[in-house]
Design an enzyme around this catalytic site. Structure first.
Site, PDB file in Angstrom:
ATOM      1  N   HIS A  47      26.617  40.514  43.807  1.00 50.61           N
ATOM      2  CA  HIS A  47      26.830  39.251  43.110  1.00 50.61           C
ATOM      3  C   HIS A  47      26.869  38.119  44.143  1.00 50.61           C
ATOM      4  O   HIS A  47      26.939  38.373  45.347  1.00 50.61           O
ATOM      5  CB  HIS A  47      28.136  39.280  42.286  1.00 50.61           C
ATOM      6  CG  HIS A  47      29.372  39.411  43.105  1.00 50.61           C
ATOM      7  ND1 HIS A  47      30.068  40.582  43.236  1.00 50.61           N
ATOM      8  CD2 HIS A  47      30.052  38.506  43.852  1.00 50.61           C
ATOM      9  CE1 HIS A  47      31.111  40.396  44.002  1.00 50.61           C
ATOM     10  NE2 HIS A  47      31.127  39.146  44.402  1.00 50.61           N
TER      11      HIS A  47
HETATM   12  P1  TYD Z   1      34.258  42.309  42.189  1.00 58.78           P
HETATM   13  O1  TYD Z   1      34.576  41.010  42.839  1.00 58.78           O
HETATM   14  O2  TYD Z   1      32.964  42.402  41.422  1.00 58.78           O
HETATM   15  O3  TYD Z   1      34.309  43.494  43.250  1.00 58.78           O
HETATM   16  P2  TYD Z   1      33.273  43.870  44.430  1.00 58.78           P
HETATM   17  O4  TYD Z   1      32.824  42.583  45.056  1.00 58.78           O
HETATM   18  O5  TYD Z   1      34.071  44.746  45.343  1.00 58.78           O
HETATM   19  O6  TYD Z   1      32.113  44.604  43.811  1.00 58.78           O
HETATM   20  O7  TYD Z   1      35.479  42.693  41.246  1.00 58.78           O
HETATM   21  C1  TYD Z   1      35.553  43.945  40.559  1.00 58.78           C
HETATM   22  C2  TYD Z   1      36.320  43.725  39.262  1.00 58.78           C
HETATM   23  O8  TYD Z   1      37.639  43.276  39.549  1.00 58.78           O
HETATM   24  C3  TYD Z   1      35.682  42.680  38.360  1.00 58.78           C
HETATM   25  O9  TYD Z   1      35.792  43.131  37.015  1.00 58.78           O
HETATM   26  C4  TYD Z   1      36.539  41.454  38.538  1.00 58.78           C
HETATM   27  C5  TYD Z   1      37.881  42.016  38.924  1.00 58.78           C
HETATM   28  N1  TYD Z   1      38.642  41.135  39.858  1.00 58.78           N
HETATM   29  C6  TYD Z   1      39.742  40.421  39.405  1.00 58.78           C
HETATM   30  O10 TYD Z   1      40.110  40.500  38.205  1.00 58.78           O
HETATM   31  N2  TYD Z   1      40.426  39.616  40.275  1.00 58.78           N
HETATM   32  C7  TYD Z   1      40.055  39.507  41.573  1.00 58.78           C
HETATM   33  O11 TYD Z   1      40.704  38.749  42.353  1.00 58.78           O
HETATM   34  C8  TYD Z   1      38.907  40.238  42.038  1.00 58.78           C
HETATM   35  C9  TYD Z   1      38.439  40.127  43.467  1.00 58.78           C
HETATM   36  C10 TYD Z   1      38.239  41.044  41.139  1.00 58.78           C
END
Ligand code: TYD
Length: 134
Positions: A47
């Site tokens: 992303h």
């Molecule tokens: P994401 O940022 O997509 O993780 P990565 O970059 O490791 O792939 O986040 C994973 C899930 O967690 C997504 O559903 C959003 C949630 N999330 C929160 O609710 N709060 C946060 O501060 C973060 C970083 C993620």
């Protein structure tokens, strides 16, 4: 695109302490989170953010971070030492690959969690990136 930051290291016989101080990065930290218990080989991220700025650290283990600006430039950095941080600005498609067991990804972020700040579709990201630099 890639901006590695050096932490100060304070070494004694008993411990090593790693510190960011001064103007190492140019935003106020609003949120700190970390990701752990990720199996080796897993690739996370996939992303970009519209406005969020972050510094990524790997205090333990090794994680490959790949950044793509959507304009044809792609760079990877392996965070495998607690002495290095990686600044990741907005409009960069990122992936993070876990290279070693028990690797820890620690993130300093400029904003609270805002779901609308995420771009999770690569084609939408390419459009966003092109518009950014018009
Ligand atoms: P994401 O940022 O997509 O993780 P990565 O970059 O490791 O792939 O986040 C994973 C899930 O967690 C997504 O559903 C959003 C949630 N999330 C929160 O609710 N709060 C946060 O501060 C973060 C970083 C993620």
């Amino acid at each position: 695109m890639e901006k590695l930051l050096q932490l100060q290291k304070i070494t004694s016989e008993e411990a090593r302490i790693f510190v960011f101080e001064g103007e190492k990065f140019d935003f106020d930290v609003k949120r700190i989170y970390f990701t752990r218990d990720v199996p080796v080989g897993q690739i996370r991220g996939h992303h970009a953010h519209k406005t969020l700025q972050q510094v990524l650290l790997c205090p333990h283990g090794a994680i490959r971070v790949t950044l793509d600006d959507g304009l044809g430039n792609k760079e990877s950095a392996i965070l495998d030492t607690p002495e290095k941080g990686l600044y990741v600005g907005p409009a960069l498609w990122r992936t993070m690959e876990w290279l070693k067991p028990e690797s820890l990804l620690l993130v300093f972020a400029s904003q609270n969690y805002i779901a609308e700040d995420y771009i999770r579709d690569y084609d939408l990201f390419l459009g966003f990136a092109r518009n950014q630099f018009k």
